[in-house]
Scaffold this motif. Structure first.
Motif, PDB file in Angstrom:
ATOM      1  N   HIS A 113       0.825  -1.213   0.000  1.00 19.99           N
ATOM      2  CA  HIS A 113       0.000   0.000   0.000  1.00 19.99           C
ATOM      3  C   HIS A 113       0.856   1.258   0.000  1.00 19.99           C
ATOM      4  O   HIS A 113       0.537   2.223  -0.719  1.00 19.99           O
ATOM      5  CB  HIS A 113      -0.953  -0.001   1.201  1.00 19.99           C
ATOM      6  CG  HIS A 113      -2.151  -0.858   0.983  1.00 19.99           C
ATOM      7  ND1 HIS A 113      -3.237  -0.456   0.255  1.00 19.99           N
ATOM      8  CD2 HIS A 113      -2.425  -2.117   1.397  1.00 19.99           C
ATOM      9  CE1 HIS A 113      -4.145  -1.403   0.221  1.00 19.99           C
ATOM     10  NE2 HIS A 113      -3.674  -2.442   0.920  1.00 19.99           N
ATOM     11  N   ARG A 116       2.137   1.870  -3.391  1.00 21.73           N
ATOM     12  CA  ARG A 116       1.069   2.271  -4.312  1.00 21.73           C
ATOM     13  C   ARG A 116       0.592   3.698  -4.046  1.00 21.73           C
ATOM     14  O   ARG A 116      -0.219   4.226  -4.793  1.00 21.73           O
ATOM     15  CB  ARG A 116      -0.129   1.336  -4.169  1.00 21.73           C
ATOM     16  CG  ARG A 116       0.076  -0.052  -4.711  1.00 21.73           C
ATOM     17  CD  ARG A 116      -1.182  -0.859  -4.444  1.00 21.73           C
ATOM     18  NE  ARG A 116      -1.132  -2.196  -4.971  1.00 21.73           N
ATOM     19  CZ  ARG A 116      -2.096  -3.090  -4.787  1.00 21.73           C
ATOM     20  NH1 ARG A 116      -3.172  -2.763  -4.086  1.00 21.73           N
ATOM     21  NH2 ARG A 116      -1.987  -4.298  -5.295  1.00 21.73           N
ATOM     22  N   ASN A 118      -0.842   4.698  -0.979  1.00 22.83           N
ATOM     23  CA  ASN A 118      -1.813   4.734   0.117  1.00 22.83           C
ATOM     24  C   ASN A 118      -1.024   4.798   1.426  1.00 22.83           C
ATOM     25  O   ASN A 118      -0.804   3.792   2.081  1.00 22.83           O
ATOM     26  CB  ASN A 118      -2.709   3.495   0.070  1.00 22.83           C
ATOM     27  CG  ASN A 118      -3.676   3.417   1.224  1.00 22.83           C
ATOM     28  OD1 ASN A 118      -3.734   4.298   2.092  1.00 22.83           O
ATOM     29  ND2 ASN A 118      -4.449   2.356   1.259  1.00 22.83           N
ATOM     30  N   GLY A 122      -1.017   2.043   4.313  1.00 22.14           N
ATOM     31  CA  GLY A 122       0.284   1.397   4.397  1.00 22.14           C
ATOM     32  C   GLY A 122       0.857   1.452   5.797  1.00 22.14           C
ATOM     33  O   GLY A 122       1.293   0.437   6.354  1.00 22.14           O
TER      34      GLY A 122
END
Length: 184
Positions: A113, A116, A118, A122
């Protein structure tokens, strides 16, 4: 905003042309399995797009083999795929180790996460995973299965959670991947 995949902006009629049966992807045993290719961070790609090899699901490995395979995937910047290896160990391993493997899977998903973008999710998953690994380590007799360095993993996950919250997205998952075993 760009659609995330080739089907997200299509009408039902156009989608039927891509997937004529409109059914779910299934494995040889008939279980639902998403067959879409994935990128290195586990994001689904359009059908037919080149993806990275996926870690096979449902594989029973020794603890050492699970650690080895997960470490290789983490070093390659593929934490989503490492999480699948940890998940297999969690689901197939001895009951007394399940909390450990679950915590490790959560740290790998936390890294996914964060990479990516986030950062909130995360950091939260990195901490949740660290807490799970730490709780397991406190209650278990050493050594940890597969030669895991539970203290090192906990310290890594917490430090990365702090960094992700302070600095934002992790640009390179491979560059911040943990060492799962203590250096000898």
């Amino acid at each position: 905003m760009e659609p995330r995949d080739d089907r997200s902006a299509e009408s039902g009629e156009e989608r039927a042309a891509v997937r004529p049966d409109r059914g779910r992807d299934r494995d040889a045993e008939g279980r639902a399995r998403n067959a879409r290719p994935r990128d290195g961070l586990g994001r689904p790609l359009p059908y037919g797009a080149p993806g990275v090899p996926r870690a096979p699901e449902g594989v029973v490995r020794t603890a050492g083999a699970s650690v080895d395979e997960a470490q290789e995937l983490l070093r390659a910047g593929r934490p989503f795929h490492a999480h699948e290896v940890f998940e297999d160990a969690w689901k197939s391993g001895p009951a007394e180790q399940r909390a450990l493997w679950r915590g490790l899977a959560q740290t790998a998903v936390g890294l996914t996460h964060a990479a990516r973008g986030n950062t909130t999710g995360g950091a939260r998953l990195l901490r949740r995973g660290a807490d799970g690994v730490e709780r397991w380590a406190v209650s278990a007799a050493p050594p940890a299965p597969g030669g895991l360095d539970t203290g090192g993993v906990v310290a890594w996950a917490r430090a990365l959670a702090e960094r992700v919250e302070a600095e934002g997205q992790v640009a390179d998952a491979a560059a911040v991947a943990p060492e799962l075993r203590a250096e000898r």
